[in-house]
Design a protein around this motif. Structure first.
Motif, mmCIF file in Angstrom:
data_model
loop_
_atom_site.group_PDB
_atom_site.id
_atom_site.type_symbol
_atom_site.label_atom_id
_atom_site.label_comp_id
_atom_site.label_asym_id
_atom_site.label_seq_id
_atom_site.Cartn_x
_atom_site.Cartn_y
_atom_site.Cartn_z
ATOM 1 N N HIS A 94 96.139 17.527 3.002
ATOM 2 C CA HIS A 94 96.682 16.985 4.244
ATOM 3 C C HIS A 94 96.398 17.957 5.371
ATOM 4 O O HIS A 94 96.788 19.135 5.307
ATOM 5 C CB HIS A 94 98.197 16.763 4.099
ATOM 6 C CG HIS A 94 98.860 16.324 5.361
ATOM 7 N ND1 HIS A 94 100.117 16.743 5.723
ATOM 8 C CD2 HIS A 94 98.441 15.506 6.372
ATOM 9 C CE1 HIS A 94 100.448 16.207 6.889
ATOM 10 N NE2 HIS A 94 99.446 15.452 7.300
ATOM 11 N N PHE A 95 95.708 17.491 6.395
ATOM 12 C CA PHE A 95 95.436 18.293 7.582
ATOM 13 C C PHE A 95 96.177 17.667 8.762
ATOM 14 O O PHE A 95 96.190 16.452 8.920
ATOM 15 C CB PHE A 95 93.937 18.351 7.869
ATOM 16 C CG PHE A 95 93.130 18.973 6.763
ATOM 17 C CD1 PHE A 95 92.983 20.345 6.685
ATOM 18 C CD2 PHE A 95 92.534 18.181 5.793
ATOM 19 C CE1 PHE A 95 92.250 20.928 5.666
ATOM 20 C CE2 PHE A 95 91.797 18.743 4.770
ATOM 21 C CZ PHE A 95 91.649 20.125 4.693
ATOM 22 N N ASP A 96 96.781 18.514 9.599
ATOM 23 C CA ASP A 96 97.630 18.037 10.682
ATOM 24 C C ASP A 96 97.323 18.835 11.947
ATOM 25 O O ASP A 96 97.216 20.069 11.901
ATOM 26 C CB ASP A 96 99.101 18.213 10.291
ATOM 27 C CG ASP A 96 100.058 17.443 11.194
ATOM 28 O OD1 ASP A 96 99.784 17.338 12.399
ATOM 29 O OD2 ASP A 96 101.087 16.976 10.689
ATOM 30 N N CYS A 97 97.189 18.135 13.074
ATOM 31 C CA CYS A 97 96.930 18.838 14.328
ATOM 32 C C CYS A 97 98.101 19.737 14.715
ATOM 33 O O CYS A 97 97.936 20.661 15.526
ATOM 34 C CB CYS A 97 96.619 17.851 15.445
ATOM 35 S SG CYS A 97 98.023 16.839 15.978
ATOM 36 N N ALA A 98 99.284 19.490 14.136
ATOM 37 C CA ALA A 98 100.439 20.344 14.425
ATOM 38 C C ALA A 98 100.201 21.775 13.961
ATOM 39 O O ALA A 98 100.872 22.702 14.434
ATOM 40 C CB ALA A 98 101.694 19.779 13.757
ATOM 41 N N ASP A 99 99.239 21.960 13.056
ATOM 42 C CA ASP A 99 98.898 23.294 12.579
ATOM 43 C C ASP A 99 97.839 23.964 13.451
ATOM 44 O O ASP A 99 97.367 25.055 13.127
ATOM 45 C CB ASP A 99 98.401 23.220 11.131
ATOM 46 C CG ASP A 99 99.460 22.683 10.182
ATOM 47 O OD1 ASP A 99 100.649 22.990 10.399
ATOM 48 O OD2 ASP A 99 99.102 21.958 9.237
ATOM 49 N N THR A 100 97.455 23.294 14.529
ATOM 50 C CA THR A 100 96.476 23.843 15.470
ATOM 51 C C THR A 100 97.101 23.881 16.860
ATOM 52 O O THR A 100 98.241 23.443 17.063
ATOM 53 C CB THR A 100 95.201 22.972 15.512
ATOM 54 O OG1 THR A 100 95.461 21.764 16.243
ATOM 55 C CG2 THR A 100 94.734 22.615 14.106
ATOM 56 N N GLU A 101 96.327 24.361 17.834
ATOM 57 C CA GLU A 101 96.820 24.384 19.218
ATOM 58 C C GLU A 101 96.469 23.119 19.972
ATOM 59 O O GLU A 101 96.688 23.026 21.190
ATOM 60 C CB GLU A 101 96.258 25.599 19.966
ATOM 61 C CG GLU A 101 94.763 25.630 20.121
ATOM 62 C CD GLU A 101 94.043 26.376 19.002
ATOM 63 O OE1 GLU A 101 93.095 27.130 19.317
ATOM 64 O OE2 GLU A 101 94.420 26.205 17.826
ATOM 65 N N TYR A 102 95.950 22.107 19.275
ATOM 66 C CA TYR A 102 95.475 20.890 19.930
ATOM 67 C C TYR A 102 96.361 19.686 19.578
ATOM 68 O O TYR A 102 97.080 19.700 18.579
ATOM 69 C CB TYR A 102 94.032 20.606 19.524
ATOM 70 C CG TYR A 102 93.100 21.745 19.867
ATOM 71 C CD1 TYR A 102 92.740 22.005 21.186
ATOM 72 C CD2 TYR A 102 92.618 22.589 18.869
ATOM 73 C CE1 TYR A 102 91.895 23.059 21.504
ATOM 74 C CE2 TYR A 102 91.776 23.643 19.174
ATOM 75 C CZ TYR A 102 91.424 23.877 20.491
ATOM 76 O OH TYR A 102 90.602 24.927 20.808
ATOM 77 N N GLY A 103 96.247 18.680 20.413
ATOM 78 C CA GLY A 103 97.066 17.484 20.218
ATOM 79 C C GLY A 103 96.458 16.471 19.277
ATOM 80 O O GLY A 103 97.094 15.458 18.976
ATOM 81 N N GLU A 104 95.236 16.726 18.824
ATOM 82 C CA GLU A 104 94.588 15.836 17.858
ATOM 83 C C GLU A 104 93.518 16.621 17.116
ATOM 84 O O GLU A 104 93.081 17.688 17.562
ATOM 85 C CB GLU A 104 93.963 14.611 18.546
ATOM 86 C CG GLU A 104 92.839 14.915 19.511
ATOM 87 C CD GLU A 104 93.313 15.416 20.855
ATOM 88 O OE1 GLU A 104 92.717 16.411 21.358
ATOM 89 O OE2 GLU A 104 94.272 14.841 21.405
ATOM 90 N N LEU A 105 93.110 16.102 15.959
ATOM 91 C CA LEU A 105 92.025 16.715 15.191
ATOM 92 C C LEU A 105 90.661 16.290 15.722
ATOM 93 O O LEU A 105 89.677 17.015 15.590
ATOM 94 C CB LEU A 105 92.138 16.335 13.704
ATOM 95 C CG LEU A 105 93.388 16.824 12.976
ATOM 96 C CD1 LEU A 105 93.383 16.318 11.529
ATOM 97 C CD2 LEU A 105 93.465 18.353 12.997
#
Length: 406
Positions: A94-105
């Protein structure tokens, strides 16, 4: 008598139009040749079944080229999560944009949307001439450049020609550049489907015996599917009545999005691993599918092509600022070194994944699923994979970093 430009780009699709746009922003005199001008507007239905999952790096390129606003106006579909399942072994990631600095992948975008927006920009660039219809029939070397002959007898000359004319590139063949590769014995079946459950702005992928099944979220609530199947299975599925096809799709999806309610037009295309033995020749450079074709299981083909376009434009514009030949062999070799290694790594990774998930070797499915679970729990490694898939890696062209190259 021939008309002369600095660069001639053969192929007005996503990659060729991006090359022409970047060079045009830099004031390079460019001719863009294509068999037909693309449509710029169309009715809301049906949705184009040809879509791409564009990464953050590709978005940056298209923003700098000023094409992104036209794409947003026509419709882009952000996806914020990605869920991957192994149907045989039970593994999940599972990959989630919440784990990045962006609002979407990334964004799912109809190919026609990207092409139309790029051509809108081309119309505003005084140094770019779009020539349609134009079908190349021959290529001839000159002491200071190259001449392209069209099938209607017209001749255009330039310092450099760019072949962005697809996997069956005529310019590549005319230049005598061979290819290495093989057929997968698989087809990618594409269609737009309506599902019972919301896609939740999530890209879903389920690895099955014949290949992966992906559901890519669209803004209208439907999904674009890319279903990798053995070639004979794919061809048979194209002929099924809608109800039977939806039943087969529901079984393959294992209820991920509930019932399959409706399907639009279907198409299938053969899958191949292929790379040009050289990306360059005298006064010629290849980009996009003309240079490389990879398995679509991670949707990286269009993104690799846009990176080619950005890198090629950058080295050309740098040479022009230094008042050096745009077709200097060292310049072209620099482009090839820059892009070929990165592309082969991506292509090899896709090929390996396809083989690993397609293998029926005893015990491999358990090992494979255990590995998926380990990666899913390994924060640093998972974040690396996530960022790599978003195109956020080292040695990117300036445009992919959100910076102009002109």
């Amino acid at each position: 008598m021939s008309e002369r430009f600095e660069v001639i780009v053969a192929g007005g699709g996503m990659v060729g139009a991006a090359v022409a746009c970047a060079l045009g922003h830099g004031g390079v005199r460019v001719a863009l040749l294509d068999k037909a001008a693309p449509p710029r507007e169309w009715p809301p239905e049906p949705v184009d079944i040809r879509v791409s999952a564009l990464t953050r790096a590709s978005q940056r390129i298209l923003e700098r080229l000023e094409a992104w606003p036209g794409m947003v106006r026509r419709g882009v579909s952000p996806y914020r999560e990605m869920r991957v399942f192994d149907a045989r072994g039970g593994g999940e990631m599972h990959f989630d944009c919440a784990d990045t600095e962006y609002g979407e992948l990334g964004h799912i975008v109809e190919n026609r949307v990207t092409v139309a927006a790029l051509w809108d920009v081309l119309d505003t660039l005084d140094s770019v001439t779009c020539i349609t219809p134009a079908a190349v029939s021959g290529i001839e070397a000159e002491p200071d450049g190259v001449r392209l002959r069209l099938d209607d007898g017209r001749i255009f000359a330039a310092d450099l020609a760019v072949g962005a004319d697809g996997h069956d590139s005529l310019l590549r063949k005319l230049a005598g550049i061979g290819v290495t590769g093989w057929d997968y014995g698989q087809h990618g079946l594409v269609a737009t489907v309506t599902t019972e459950l919301s896609h939740r702005a999530t890209a879903w992928q389920r690895f099955l015996d014949e290949g992966p099944l992906a559901f890519l979220p669209l803004a209208n609530g439907r999904c674009s599917i890319v279903w990798t199947l053995r070639s004979d299975t794919a061809k048979a599925h194209l002929t099924l009545p809608d109800a039977d096809f939806l039943a087969a799709l529901a079984q393959a999806s294992d209820g991920l999005l509930g019932k399959m309610l409706a399907v639009g037009p279907r198409a299938a295309f053969p899958l191949r691993f292929q790379y040009a033995n050289s990306y360059t020749a005298d006064h010629l450079a290849l980009a996009g599918d003309a240079a490389h074709v990879m398995h679509p299981l991670a949707g990286q083909g269009a993104n690799a092509g846009l990176l080619d376009a950005a890198a090629l434009a950058e080295v050309i514009l740098e040479a022009r600022r230094g008042q050096r030949s745009l077709a200097r062999r060292g310049l072209l070799r620099r482009y090839e070194r820059w892009r070929k290694g990165d592309n082969l790594i991506m292509m090899g990774s896709m090929d390996a994944l396809n083989k690993v998930f397609g293998s029926r070797t005893a015990g491999l499915s358990e090992l494979r699923s255990a590995g998926m679970g380990w990666v899913d729990r390994a924060g640093l490694l998972k974040n690396y994979f996530n960022r790599y898939a978003m195109g956020l890696r080292d040695d990117l062209p300036s445009l992919a970093k959100g910076k102009d190259c002109w």
